[in-house]
Write a protein that holds these residues in place. Structure first.
Motif, PDB file in Angstrom:
ATOM      1  N   GLU A 172      77.001  -2.278 -94.470  1.00  0.00           N
ATOM      2  CA  GLU A 172      75.579  -1.435 -94.159  1.00  0.00           C
ATOM      3  C   GLU A 172      74.636  -2.017 -93.680  1.00  0.00           C
ATOM      4  O   GLU A 172      73.885  -1.223 -93.044  1.00  0.00           O
ATOM      5  N   ARG A 176      75.420   1.609 -87.656  1.00  0.00           N
ATOM      6  CA  ARG A 176      74.552   2.668 -87.514  1.00  0.00           C
ATOM      7  C   ARG A 176      75.424   3.929 -87.162  1.00  0.00           C
ATOM      8  O   ARG A 176      76.019   3.921 -85.986  1.00  0.00           O
ATOM      9  N   HIS A 177      75.179   4.867 -88.066  1.00  0.00           N
ATOM     10  CA  HIS A 177      76.067   6.038 -87.728  1.00  0.00           C
ATOM     11  C   HIS A 177      75.306   7.036 -86.684  1.00  0.00           C
ATOM     12  O   HIS A 177      74.188   7.263 -86.792  1.00  0.00           O
ATOM     13  N   GLY A 179      75.984  10.381 -86.273  1.00  0.00           N
ATOM     14  CA  GLY A 179      76.186  11.546 -86.991  1.00  0.00           C
ATOM     15  C   GLY A 179      77.404  12.386 -86.510  1.00  0.00           C
ATOM     16  O   GLY A 179      77.067  13.866 -86.683  1.00  0.00           O
ATOM     17  N   ALA A 226      78.653  15.050 -88.634  1.00  0.00           N
ATOM     18  CA  ALA A 226      78.539  14.870 -90.143  1.00  0.00           C
ATOM     19  C   ALA A 226      77.549  13.510 -90.105  1.00  0.00           C
ATOM     20  O   ALA A 226      77.851  12.506 -90.259  1.00  0.00           O
ATOM     21  N   ALA A 227      76.270  13.874 -90.386  1.00  0.00           N
ATOM     22  CA  ALA A 227      75.083  13.045 -90.471  1.00  0.00           C
ATOM     23  C   ALA A 227      75.313  12.201 -91.459  1.00  0.00           C
ATOM     24  O   ALA A 227      74.877  10.815 -91.278  1.00  0.00           O
ATOM     25  N   ASP A 228      75.625  12.634 -92.813  1.00  0.00           N
ATOM     26  CA  ASP A 228      75.484  11.662 -93.908  1.00  0.00           C
ATOM     27  C   ASP A 228      76.974  11.482 -94.573  1.00  0.00           C
ATOM     28  O   ASP A 228      76.988  10.854 -95.658  1.00  0.00           O
ATOM     29  N   LEU A 229      77.894  11.707 -93.946  1.00  0.00           N
ATOM     30  CA  LEU A 229      79.357  11.745 -94.469  1.00  0.00           C
ATOM     31  C   LEU A 229      79.703  10.417 -94.667  1.00  0.00           C
ATOM     32  O   LEU A 229      79.481   9.370 -93.638  1.00  0.00           O
ATOM     33  N   VAL A 230      80.268   9.847 -95.787  1.00  0.00           N
ATOM     34  CA  VAL A 230      80.822   8.600 -95.796  1.00  0.00           C
ATOM     35  C   VAL A 230      82.375   8.807 -95.739  1.00  0.00           C
ATOM     36  O   VAL A 230      82.924   9.416 -96.711  1.00  0.00           O
ATOM     37  N   GLN A 271      84.107   7.486 -88.458  1.00  0.00           N
ATOM     38  CA  GLN A 271      82.772   7.916 -87.996  1.00  0.00           C
ATOM     39  C   GLN A 271      82.402   7.396 -86.720  1.00  0.00           C
ATOM     40  O   GLN A 271      82.742   6.295 -86.259  1.00  0.00           O
ATOM     41  N   ASP A 354      74.405  17.401 -80.624  1.00  0.00           N
ATOM     42  CA  ASP A 354      73.832  17.883 -81.818  1.00  0.00           C
ATOM     43  C   ASP A 354      73.683  19.319 -81.651  1.00  0.00           C
ATOM     44  O   ASP A 354      73.153  19.790 -80.378  1.00  0.00           O
TER      45      ASP A 354
END
Length: 406
Positions: A172, A176-177, A179, A226-230, A271, A354
């Motif tokens: 982590e 840097r994802h 999104g 998927a902005a916050d998907l893990v 991702q 986006d």
């Protein structure tokens, strides 16, 4: 003969490419790969600009071109399949949206492995479990029980690099994802696909098909925001459920392509992410490719960064007399701006996908001169020294085909 012992973690693209150049510079190379064999399939990867020169210097231009997908170009289409835009592989001198050299990741990995397997030790089905370095070398314990000592260790084990976590810190801290999530898998070519990539976009999502060398099959491609998907990148069943859920209700050929999801032999989903690090080395341990500077598939240049980086890393280490501090520093100095340009391209492309809304920032304007300059830096913005005076054994199965290699 140098005889410098180098351990490389990862046998996809960056690892075998580095092994090629390290061997030619006189090192004794071991490549360890946790998978039991080379991984087939995967997304199509491209070679543009300066990367094509690296392939030529490797003596692999004929082999790489022979394994290409032979894609002529790409169409974007509407829900009924009507063509909206067309891009050709010969646009921009072969360095455009569809590159003249486009090859499945697994096929390029096979070419690199075939080129190096006679002069490089490959260990499949194993991984680095522990390492300890001192001023003279690195002691490595393998998960399989073996213990060995090397002068240098390089992590080329991808976005989810275990070696990076072991030496530099948690995943982590550097990832840097952007999104989005991408998925790829091969399907029967029941769609009449013939050397043209086809892509359909709807509400920030995309579905597509691209040709591969086996004309009886095609490569399916999906993306969704998927902005916050893990995502658990090892839980394939969960990934397939996620893909079905996120693509539900999408038009065009999407339902027919998803119908083959359970039968595909080579599913991949992850991702869209970049790796951003202040440094790519620590003592005698360095990083290469996605492990060090993933630009994400949104850049179209991840393979180029890996191949160029492999050439420069091996050359600079050899030029520095295998001194890790000097060699790693010179490699980073040459690569840093090249990496940054490609990562910026990817961030812009991710923003362009986006979903628009009343509070959304305007998308990037790709028509400006600034963007053309950025693309040029991302494709050709790195110098390839000839490393005159640095040993080149010409090792490699195809090195006798070199023409004019410095």
């Amino acid at each position: 003969m140098s005889g410098t012992r180098v351990l490389v973690a990862g046998a996809s693209i960056a690892g075998p490419a580095l092994a090629h150049w390290l061997r030619r510079r006189g090192a004794e190379v071991t490549v360890v790969e946790r998978a039991p064999a080379l991984r087939p399939g995967g997304q199509a990867v491209d070679a543009r600009g300066v990367t094509k020169e690296v392939i030529r210097r490797m003596g692999l231009d004929p082999a790489v071109r022979a394994a290409c997908t032979q894609t002529i170009g790409a169409h974007t289409v509407d829900v009924d399949g009507n063509v909206l835009e067309t891009y050709r592989a010969d646009d921009d001198g072969g360095d455009g949206f569809i590159a003249e050299i486009e090859i499945l990741r697994g096929d390029l990995s096979q070419v690199l492995y075939d080129d190096t397997r006679d002069g490089v030790e490959y260990v499949f089905g194993d991984r680095i479990a522990e390492l300890t370095q001192d001023t003279d070398g690195v002691d490595v314990a393998f998960a399989g029980g073996d213990r060995r000592r090397f002068e240098l260790v390089v992590g080329a084990d991808g976005l989810h690099s275990a070696l990076r976590t072991m030496v530099f810190g948690p995943h982590e801290q550097f990832v840097r994802h952007l999104g989005h999530v991408l998925a790829f898998y091969s399907v029967p070519n029941e769609f009449g696909l013939d050397k043209w990539l086809i892509e359909y976009q709807e509400s920030g999502r995309s579905a597509g098909l691209r040709p591969i060398q086996d004309a009886t099959r095609a490569m399916a491609m999906f993306s969704f925001p998927a902005a916050d998907l893990v995502v658990d990148y090892r839980d394939i069943a969960a990934q397939k459920r996620l893909l079905r859920k996120r693509m539900a209700g999408m038009g065009w050929l999407t339902p027919a392509i998803l119908a083959h999801l359970d039968d595909t032999p080579d599913f991949y989903l992850d991702q869209v992410a970049q790796v951003v690090m202040d440094r790519w080395s620590s003592g005698r341990v360095g990083l290469l490719g996605d492990a060090a500077f993933s630009s994400s598939p949104m850049s179209g240049q991840g393979t180029g960064l890996a191949l160029v980086g492999a050439y420069l890393l091996a050359g600079e280490l050899a030029a520095a007399g295998w001194d890790p501090e000097a060699g790693f520093a010179a490699y980073e100095g040459r690569m840093r701006s090249f990496v940054q340009a490609n990562q910026e391209i990817a961030r812009l492309n991710a923003r362009s996908r986006d979903v628009s809304g009343p509070d959304a920032e305007p998308g990037p304007d790709f028509t400006g001169e600034w963007f053309a300059e950025l693309v040029e830096r991302a494709i050709n913005g790195v110098e390839l020294p000839d490393f005159a005076g640095v040993r080149d054994s010409g090792a490699g199965r195809t090195a006798d085909h070199l023409a004019g290699e410095p």
